[in-house]
Motif scaffolding. Sequence first.
Motif, PDB file in Angstrom:
ATOM      1  N   SER A  53     -15.926   9.215  10.360  1.00 35.31           N
ATOM      2  CA  SER A  53     -15.564   9.135   8.720  1.00 35.31           C
ATOM      3  C   SER A  53     -13.893   8.681   8.661  1.00 35.31           C
ATOM      4  N   GLY A  54     -12.932   9.216   9.713  1.00 43.00           N
ATOM      5  CA  GLY A  54     -11.724   8.831   9.617  1.00 43.00           C
ATOM      6  C   GLY A  54     -11.505   7.265   9.939  1.00 43.00           C
ATOM      7  N   GLU A  55     -12.410   6.670  10.769  1.00 47.32           N
ATOM      8  CA  GLU A  55     -12.481   5.358  11.057  1.00 47.32           C
ATOM      9  C   GLU A  55     -12.910   4.593   9.893  1.00 47.32           C
ATOM     10  N   GLU A  56     -13.701   4.916   8.990  1.00 49.90           N
ATOM     11  CA  GLU A  56     -14.112   4.355   7.631  1.00 49.90           C
ATOM     12  C   GLU A  56     -12.980   4.619   6.666  1.00 49.90           C
ATOM     13  N   PHE A  57     -12.306   5.696   6.868  1.00 48.27           N
ATOM     14  CA  PHE A  57     -10.966   5.592   5.787  1.00 48.27           C
ATOM     15  C   PHE A  57      -9.989   4.636   6.297  1.00 48.27           C
ATOM     16  N   ASN A  58      -9.968   4.373   7.747  1.00 46.53           N
ATOM     17  CA  ASN A  58      -9.031   3.356   8.127  1.00 46.53           C
ATOM     18  C   ASN A  58      -9.201   1.985   7.741  1.00 46.53           C
ATOM     19  N   GLN A  59     -10.665   1.835   7.484  1.00 45.09           N
ATOM     20  CA  GLN A  59     -10.917   0.627   7.042  1.00 45.09           C
ATOM     21  C   GLN A  59     -10.754   0.262   5.808  1.00 45.09           C
ATOM     22  N   TYR A  60     -10.914   1.340   4.967  1.00 40.72           N
ATOM     23  CA  TYR A  60     -10.818   1.167   3.489  1.00 40.72           C
ATOM     24  C   TYR A  60      -9.142   1.194   2.940  1.00 40.72           C
ATOM     25  N   PHE A  61      -8.410   2.165   3.561  1.00 44.11           N
ATOM     26  CA  PHE A  61      -7.062   2.357   3.403  1.00 44.11           C
ATOM     27  C   PHE A  61      -6.115   1.592   3.982  1.00 44.11           C
ATOM     28  N   ILE A  62      -6.380   0.922   5.072  1.00 41.48           N
ATOM     29  CA  ILE A  62      -5.563   0.226   5.950  1.00 41.48           C
ATOM     30  C   ILE A  62      -6.032  -1.523   5.808  1.00 41.48           C
ATOM     31  N   ALA A  63      -7.064  -1.544   6.345  1.00 38.53           N
ATOM     32  CA  ALA A  63      -7.632  -2.842   6.579  1.00 38.53           C
ATOM     33  C   ALA A  63      -8.079  -3.661   5.070  1.00 38.53           C
ATOM     34  N   THR A  64      -8.681  -2.965   4.234  1.00 33.79           N
ATOM     35  CA  THR A  64      -9.062  -3.486   2.961  1.00 33.79           C
ATOM     36  C   THR A  64      -7.981  -3.531   1.883  1.00 33.79           C
ATOM     37  N   ASN A  65      -7.409  -2.299   1.744  1.00 36.55           N
ATOM     38  CA  ASN A  65      -6.716  -1.939   0.721  1.00 36.55           C
ATOM     39  C   ASN A  65      -5.137  -1.839   0.979  1.00 36.55           C
ATOM     40  N   SER A  66      -4.636  -1.930   2.207  1.00 36.82           N
ATOM     41  CA  SER A  66      -3.283  -1.992   2.580  1.00 36.82           C
ATOM     42  C   SER A  66      -2.603  -0.841   1.989  1.00 36.82           C
ATOM     43  N   LEU A  67      -3.073   0.333   1.640  1.00 39.66           N
ATOM     44  CA  LEU A  67      -2.577   1.493   1.092  1.00 39.66           C
ATOM     45  C   LEU A  67      -1.751   2.245   2.246  1.00 39.66           C
ATOM     46  N   LEU A  68      -2.051   2.292   3.639  1.00 40.22           N
ATOM     47  CA  LEU A  68      -1.411   2.952   4.450  1.00 40.22           C
ATOM     48  C   LEU A  68      -0.908   1.922   5.674  1.00 40.22           C
ATOM     49  N   PRO A  69       0.111   2.273   6.082  1.00 39.01           N
ATOM     50  CA  PRO A  69       0.616   1.319   7.527  1.00 39.01           C
ATOM     51  C   PRO A  69      -0.317   1.430   8.185  1.00 39.01           C
ATOM     52  N   TYR A  70      -0.211   0.311   9.238  1.00 41.84           N
ATOM     53  CA  TYR A  70      -0.989   0.406  10.665  1.00 41.84           C
ATOM     54  C   TYR A  70      -0.574   1.649  11.307  1.00 41.84           C
ATOM     55  N   SER A  71       0.657   1.855  11.629  1.00 42.77           N
ATOM     56  CA  SER A  71       1.219   2.937  12.406  1.00 42.77           C
ATOM     57  C   SER A  71       1.484   4.113  11.418  1.00 42.77           C
ATOM     58  N   PHE A  72       1.217   5.260  11.738  1.00 43.34           N
ATOM     59  CA  PHE A  72       1.571   6.558  10.682  1.00 43.34           C
ATOM     60  C   PHE A  72       3.049   6.690  10.637  1.00 43.34           C
ATOM     61  N   GLN A  73       3.226   6.996   9.445  1.00 37.03           N
ATOM     62  CA  GLN A  73       4.759   7.291   9.020  1.00 37.03           C
ATOM     63  C   GLN A  73       4.685   8.504   8.236  1.00 37.03           C
TER      64      GLN A  73
END
Length: 324
Positions: free
Chosen positions: A47-67
């Motif tokens: 599920s987290g990997e799917e969240f990664n795809q949605y929030f980082i790769a697709t929508n650029s909501l979150l940075p690639y490295s945790f902040q």
Amino acid sequence: MKLIFAADIVRHGDRSSIYYIPEISAAWKSEDMGKLTLKGEKDAIKSGEEFNQYFIATNSLLPYSFQPDTIYIRSTDFQRTKETARRIMRGIYPSQSETIPINTVPREEDLLLLGFLYAYGKEMKSLTRSRHCYVPKASKQIIKEVDLELKKINNKFGTNLNESSDIVKVADVIRVAKIHDRALLKKMSDEEVEQVFRVAKLLFLDIFKSPQAACAGAGALLKQILEKMDGKIRNEVSFKYMLFSGHDTNLLCMMSLLGLSLEEVPYLSNIRFELFKQDAAKFFVKISYLNKTAKIYSEEYCLFYKFKSFVDYRLKKKCEAVLK
């Protein structure tokens, strides 16, 4: 439109049974009751990997490295919910997940995520004694079905289960045993099992039709999500994503409060609130359950001021007495 904020309410992953009825199944040791299983861990990472795809790769909501200032995580103080949150973070940020804080408060103080349990625990116990105290009068037929099913269970397994809520416990013990290929102490036909599941589902979901139950379990959380969205629009909130790791009761209370159809909540189900920005003055809200959009005022993307009006109505008109 650009996604600028999101909040997920997630049910924990696959777990061992939370109830111990040794006459039916002794598959789990007492120290392992209610814990996230290996399957639950793997599924949460996925599920987290799917969240990664949605929030980082697709929508650029979150940075690639945790902040640290981008994510806020809140979990109930149970092993299965805390570890679910940890595994979801491992899917989003594989190399940094162990450093991401997961916030909890003691169970007896957690009115945000366990409000339903502590506000209505006594009333639910009263239901099991008086049979009709908490469930609406229209549900007396359900109680009759529960009584009949418990009688069958007692005859087959030699149990002494007399409270209405026991059917939910029986269903959980059987369901978890079947998921993990653990034998019951006496054989049940598929038809018998499905009947137990059906009656338990009727009783369990009926509880959440009550506005009081919905408000106690989701009112404070919905109010907080609204406030954080409002703060994000005003540039007063730094983080972009909130994860609430909880239980099926959290999602069912929220579904009831939002006016969504009540249904059984699978492991790792989530209700997602998203805030989109179209231009300097236009903001839209989208709500989804299991990736299916839940329309607000018949709109998939609802203007924020309309969403705020919708929430205010639910909280003030439906929840005023509960939230005082």
